[in-house]
Design an enzyme around this catalytic site. Sequence first.
Site, PDB file in Angstrom:
ATOM      1  N   SER A  27       1.252   8.123   2.355  1.00 21.37           N
ATOM      2  CA  SER A  27       0.275   7.888   1.424  1.00 21.37           C
ATOM      3  C   SER A  27       0.568   8.496   0.161  1.00 21.37           C
ATOM      4  O   SER A  27       1.446   7.967  -0.473  1.00 21.37           O
ATOM      5  CB  SER A  27      -0.880   8.493   2.037  1.00 21.37           C
ATOM      6  OG  SER A  27      -2.288   8.102   1.642  1.00 21.37           O
ATOM      7  N   ASP A  62      -3.533  -2.497   6.205  1.00 20.88           N
ATOM      8  CA  ASP A  62      -3.912  -1.187   5.716  1.00 20.88           C
ATOM      9  C   ASP A  62      -5.030  -1.606   4.612  1.00 20.88           C
ATOM     10  O   ASP A  62      -4.751  -2.404   4.003  1.00 20.88           O
ATOM     11  CB  ASP A  62      -2.873  -0.551   4.977  1.00 20.88           C
ATOM     12  CG  ASP A  62      -2.866   0.743   4.481  1.00 20.88           C
ATOM     13  OD1 ASP A  62      -4.117   0.879   4.122  1.00 20.88           O
ATOM     14  OD2 ASP A  62      -2.024   1.669   4.265  1.00 20.88           O
ATOM     15  N   HIS A  81      -4.083   2.187   7.570  1.00 18.06           N
ATOM     16  CA  HIS A  81      -3.459   3.073   7.069  1.00 18.06           C
ATOM     17  C   HIS A  81      -2.494   3.970   7.678  1.00 18.06           C
ATOM     18  O   HIS A  81      -1.710   4.614   7.467  1.00 18.06           O
ATOM     19  CB  HIS A  81      -4.283   3.793   5.911  1.00 18.06           C
ATOM     20  CG  HIS A  81      -3.732   4.921   5.028  1.00 18.06           C
ATOM     21  ND1 HIS A  81      -2.780   4.157   4.226  1.00 18.06           N
ATOM     22  CD2 HIS A  81      -3.569   6.167   4.754  1.00 18.06           C
ATOM     23  CE1 HIS A  81      -2.212   5.175   3.350  1.00 18.06           C
ATOM     24  NE2 HIS A  81      -2.555   6.357   3.805  1.00 18.06           N
TER      25      HIS A  81
END
Length: 717
Positions: free
Chosen positions: A587, A662, A694
């Site tokens: 991320s 995602d 995600h």
Amino acid sequence: MKKLVLSLLLLSGAGIVNGQQKNLSMLDAMSNVRTTLAPAKLENLQFLYGTEEYLYTKKVNNETVWFKGSAADQEGKPFLTLSQLNQKLSTANQKAQKIMPAIRFNQEKNWIITANGSTLAFNPVSNTFTVITESQLAGKDKAERSVAGYTAYLENYNLFVSDGKTAKQVTNDGTGNIVYASSVHRDEFGIKKGTYWSNDGKQLAFYRMDQSMVADYPIIDWTSRPAKNVNIKYPMAGDKIHEVTVGVYNTQNQAVVYLKTGVPADQYLTNIAWSPDDKFVYIAVLNRGQNHMELKQFNAQTGNYIKTLFEERDDKYVEPLVPVLFLKNDPKQFIWQSNRDGWNHLYLYNAQGKLIKQLTKGKWEVLEVKGFDASGDNLFYESTEESPITKNLYVVNIKSGKSKRITSGFAVHKTEISTSGNTVLDYFSSTKNPGTVDLIEVKKGLKKQLFQAEDPLKDYKLGESSIFTIKGKAGDAIYCNLFKPVNLDSTKKHPVIVYWYGGSHAQLIRDQWNGGAGNYWFQYLAEQGFVVMVIDTRGSDNRGKAFEQSMFRRVGDVQMEDMMSAVTYLKGLPYTDAENMGLFGWSFGGFNTVDFMLNHPDVFKAAVAGGAVTNWNFYEAMYTERYMDTPQENPEGYAATNLTNQIQKLKGKLLLIHGLQDNVVLQQHTVELVKKAVDDNIQVDYMIYPGHEHNVIGKDRTHLYQKVTDYFMQNLK
């Protein structure tokens, strides 16, 4: 970006040195860590409401039994068996349970039982049951019950409120574009839900979000034949964002009013709270630039704006995260949390918005307010006053402003406080202690140990780990956690893997068991002969405002500086192989990883970036604009952090990983980067996880970490 952090916090860990012979398998590291290799604890530990007695469950002859203990009897005695509970249920014509259901004893005088999808209240004095919420209501979307017995829920996009017998449809225009009673502003600003019952449970404040002006974004459902497109609303940086209002529904006259929150429409309405008498609603209103917050008061009956109690401004950004908290014994005063002096602290105000005094102060963070004691004169809170990597419980007297520490020991403490405030249940652990439970008598300062967990890794060969700090380029102390290979030979060179995140609302390194991680992957790597380092660079959480805001308008720059300090440290160790180092992040950490590989191409031989932001123009407005301003306001910053246009600088091996569905960091980030790599004849590796958003969770998580491990094994060893 808190929702991005979940998978990251599961990665930070710490171990202890042992001389036993077992080796961790990947299954041990990723799955058994939650079962057979998890530290034992007192399950479902809680106070019995209104007493200093505590309850917990344990298995007796393979059956879950509730036990009760106290300061005088900390061994605990059986309190409730399944057969005893079923006897009580049968007398009330309730269905018997096959296993012990979830029970909350600590929230009110009644026991709150969740059984067969329904919520029941058992009165231990009258020995009677009341159905709080039928399973049909409890199963509704966004269902939330008030203390007066009303339940709010969503159905066919609209808000309904039921009294248990009949349901009132509160709204009529709900659609995929007009969203009611749901979390808004992409879950930023501490927002986790969309309904807020008044104290008496007879009025409901709720969000209404109009997102018709936000562009549709396609997420492909690959499970159907043919695959189909599912649009979501995704406001990107600099583009139009949704418009939010707040309604109030009165169950007594069944009327709805909307608070007159004014213009501009693209403001953020955060941290909703009711006044103690339920006449007013307070909202922390934040401008889209996120540098100006106004705490506003509204009339709950008319919706009229009353006044602004106070304002906060910052040359970078203001981020309100916690609603006002009125004093238990004085409805004319409230507590506000703010980092206006550089650290998150507690401030006492009167109801007119005049500051009375700052209750806590120092170069440390208040992490959470736990509540008042029975008198309301004292407030419990947890903070980092001892150290940024520990957490302790303190109590502050509202009148004197004097604080006292309650818990002890260099560790991370998780606490529960009795109704009176006289007794504390303290669960804590450290890197050397898998877990202890103490009972603390607050006034006497006495502490009694209730439980000590055994080391679940005592039979395993582990690498030595240590937490320490290095000095960053700007002079900050940068926390690191280093894992040495099992059976380290300091005369030989060992490959290195560094893990990081480096973004806001995340802290990887804490002095608690396994660093609070959900896996033992770092120790697994140490068994494979790797030196592993975890690092919390600038931008990370719980180090004060300046530490986080250092990345403002140029995310990644300070993180790369701190990583270079860590690299210098690693290269200075006699047993590290500087020619075979790997970097991993997910991320925001994925962004940092790609950023570093492109701008420092000769440091790491291989890297893995998961769910990475590669172009901040494609990320959501609420988060991005806080740290970067808009693309229109900061074109240089966005250009410098557009990693797609820099892919030609890549020299090492790079594996990109993305969940195919995602909806947080859109897969377009990775696709765009891969397309540019192909155009520029740059080789990258790419792995997708179909069906995952995600975070890659469930059984596929083990597959993910095997993939990452294999990549480093192939390229660094």
